[in-house]
Design an enzyme around this catalytic site. Sequence first.
Site, PDB file in Angstrom:
ATOM      1  CG  ASN B  73      -0.339   1.409   2.169  1.00 20.19           C
ATOM      2  OD1 ASN B  73      -0.335   1.769   2.444  1.00 20.19           O
ATOM      3  ND2 ASN B  73       0.268  -0.223   3.102  1.00 20.19           N
ATOM      4  CG  ASN B 103      -0.956   5.860  13.501  1.00 17.88           C
ATOM      5  OD1 ASN B 103      -1.048   6.936  12.601  1.00 17.88           O
ATOM      6  ND2 ASN B 103      -0.471   5.241  13.876  1.00 17.88           N
ATOM      7  CB  CYS B 134       4.300   5.815   7.650  1.00 13.27           C
ATOM      8  SG  CYS B 134       3.482   6.104   6.308  1.00 13.27           S
ATOM      9  CE  LYS B 169       1.523   0.289  12.999  1.00 15.55           C
ATOM     10  NZ  LYS B 169       0.221   0.628  12.266  1.00 15.55           N
ATOM     11  CB  ILE B 195       7.532  -4.548  11.738  1.00 14.92           C
ATOM     12  CG1 ILE B 195       6.481  -5.671  10.899  1.00 14.92           C
ATOM     13  CG2 ILE B 195       8.673  -5.085  12.825  1.00 14.92           C
ATOM     14  CD1 ILE B 195       7.127  -6.822  10.515  1.00 14.92           C
ATOM     15  CG  ASN B 196       4.105   1.243   9.364  1.00 14.78           C
ATOM     16  OD1 ASN B 196       4.064   0.666   8.848  1.00 14.78           O
ATOM     17  ND2 ASN B 196       3.881   2.224   9.934  1.00 14.78           N
ATOM     18  N   GLY B 221       0.580  -8.083   5.393  1.00 18.05           N
ATOM     19  CA  GLY B 221      -0.080  -9.168   5.322  1.00 18.05           C
ATOM     20  C   GLY B 221       0.694 -10.484   5.414  1.00 18.05           C
ATOM     21  CB  THR B 270      -3.303  -7.181   6.003  1.00 12.51           C
ATOM     22  OG1 THR B 270      -2.868  -5.565   6.210  1.00 12.51           O
ATOM     23  CG2 THR B 270      -3.881  -7.103   4.431  1.00 12.51           C
TER      24      THR B 270
END
Lengths: 277, 306
Positions: B73, B103, B134, B169, B195-196, B221, B270
Site C-alpha cells: 500500500n 495514531n 511510514c 510505532k 512492525i510497521n 499481510g 490487513t
Amino acid sequence: MSLCEATIKENRPISVDFYRMTLSFENSLSPLAGQFLSIQLPLQSKMILRRPFAYSAYDAKKKEASIIYQKRGEGTALLTQHKVGEKLSLLTDLGNSFPLPTDNQPTSKELFKTIKKLYLVSGGVGLGPMLFTHYTLTQHSFPNHLIAGFRSKNYLPDIKELSPLKDKCSLCSDDGSFGFKGTVVDFLKTIDNAYWSESAIYACGPIPMMRSLHHFAQSVKAPLFVSMEEMMGCAVGACMGCIVKTVDEKGYARVCKEGPIFDSRQLVWEESPTPSN
Amino acid sequence: MSAFEPDLRITIGTEEWQNPISTASGTFGFGNEYQDYFDINQLGALFTKAVTPLPRFGNPTPRLVETPSGILNAIGLTNEGVDAFIEKKLPFLTTLQTEVIVNVAGSKEEDYLTVVDKLETCQGIKGYEINLSCPNVKSGCLSFGTDAFAVETITQKLRKRTKRPLIIKLTPNVTDIASIAQAAQNGGADAVSCINTLLGMVIDIKKKRPVLANKTGGLSGPAIKPVGVAAVYKVSRALTIPVIGIGGINSGADAVEYLLAGATAVQVGTGNFSDPLLSLKIISFIKEYMIENKIEKIADFKGLLQ
C-alpha cells in the site's frame, strides 16, 4: 450490508472472458442497482484481497444475486473454476446506487423533477450493473433505453436478458460485427438533441469510455452518473485505498463508500489515461 | 469444564485493555465502518487512521496492489487533518468502550507536537501511537524512525506533553530494531508497537512500470508475519516496557505466536480486509488456548517460550 455465505447456483462463460455467477443466499439481501458485493477467494490461495463485483441482478423471491465478471487476472481466473454447489464468503450490498425514481435521496428527488427518460450505457463487462438498473427502472415503469457496447461479436454475452429487449436496447460493436458500428458515444450522438433536455445518462465501463461520455454529456447538458472502479482493499471505507479525485474542497471520495456511483461533474477527469486504466 | 477463567486484561501505560486484541491504524478507519459488521466494543483497543496537523490527500492511485500473501500500500496518510478529526470522527469514538488510541503522523517534529497538543484538550482518547515509521511519505516520518537519537528526542518531547499512554510505532526498515526500540523506552514511551510495513515494489511487466503510482509501498499481510514475530522477539527481550505485535496476523494461532514471542498485545491489520470478524475470532481462540494450556493471564505467555 452483511458478511455472509452463499451457494453457487451458476458460474458459466457467457462470451469470451465474460462469466456470469449466480449465488443463492439463506437470508434476503436488499441490493440496489449500482451497488456491489465482494467475494473472498479460497483461503488456501495466496490472494488475500476480496474481489468486488457489481450486482447484475437480484431475485428477491429466490434470494439469488448475479454478477457478470471478466476473467482478467489471477483472482478472476480462480473464480471461474468454482463449481455449482460450492460456498463462498461475501460482503454484500456495498456502496451507493444509481439515483432511482423510487428512492428518497435528495439527488434523486432533484434529478427526477425534470428527467423523464434514462439512457443506460455500458462498455464491455460494465453491462452487469446497467442490466440491473434497466430491470429496476422497468419494474417501476420508468422509460429507459439500454445501450451496450462491446469490442466484437466474441464479447457479446449469450444471455436471455439481452434478446427480448428489442426496442429498449441497442447493441454496439467497435468492429461492426453486430448491431450499430461504433462506440456507445457514437450511438448517443445519433439521438436528436431535443431529447436531452429531459434525459440523463447512467454508465459503467472503461475509464476512457466514461471520460468521452462525460464530455458528451457536458456538450448536450445532460446529467451523467458513472460507476467508478478502483483497486480496493477493505471495500467498506476504512483503508482509503480506492479513492477518486473530486472537484470539491476535500478533493477525494471513496469508490466503495461515497461511490461507486458518482455524478460525473463531481469528478476530476484527467485527460491522459491514469495508470489504473 | 475449565478450572479457571483466564484473565485477558493487559495494561499499557495508565490504561487497562479488556483483552490484548486491537486493530491496526490504516486498516480500520475510525471504527464506524466496521461497526456495521460487529460490536467493536469487544476489541481491547482500536488504533485510528493516522491524523496529521493539516488535511492530506495522500498519494495518487493506484495506491494498493495485491502481492503473494500480502498487499503493498502507498495510501500516503490520507486524512482530513486533526481539526476535522476532532469535529467529525471523535464524537463517535468517544461513545465506544474499547480503548481509542489515536495514531499521530507528520513530516516534521512540530507536526507530532501540534497534533498531540490539540488532542490533549479532548476527552475519550486513551493513548497515542506515534507513527515514526511510514514508508509512504516523502520526508520525515520514516527518516525519524530510522534514527535512534531522533526517536528518543521526539519521544521525550511528547512525554512532557501527555500522561496518556505513549506508544512508538517502529519500522522494520532498519538494521537494528532493538536499538530504536530502546531509544523509545529511554525517551519515556509506555510501549512500542512493531512492525510497521516493509518497503516493497511491484512492477507490471506488460506496461514496464511500477504498479503503484508512488512506485514503492509498504508490504503487509501474512507474508511479513515471520519478520514481525522476529522483531517482537528481539525487541521484547531488549525492553522492559510492553511490545504490541503487528504483522500478518490472520488467525488466533498467529496472535498466539506473537504473544509467545514476547508481545503483550497485538494489532490485526490487513487481516480485517478478508475477514471483518477476525478480531473476534482471535479473542475466542486466545481464551480457548489459555484454558487448554492453563495460562492464567496474558503476561504468563512470555515465560512459556522454550
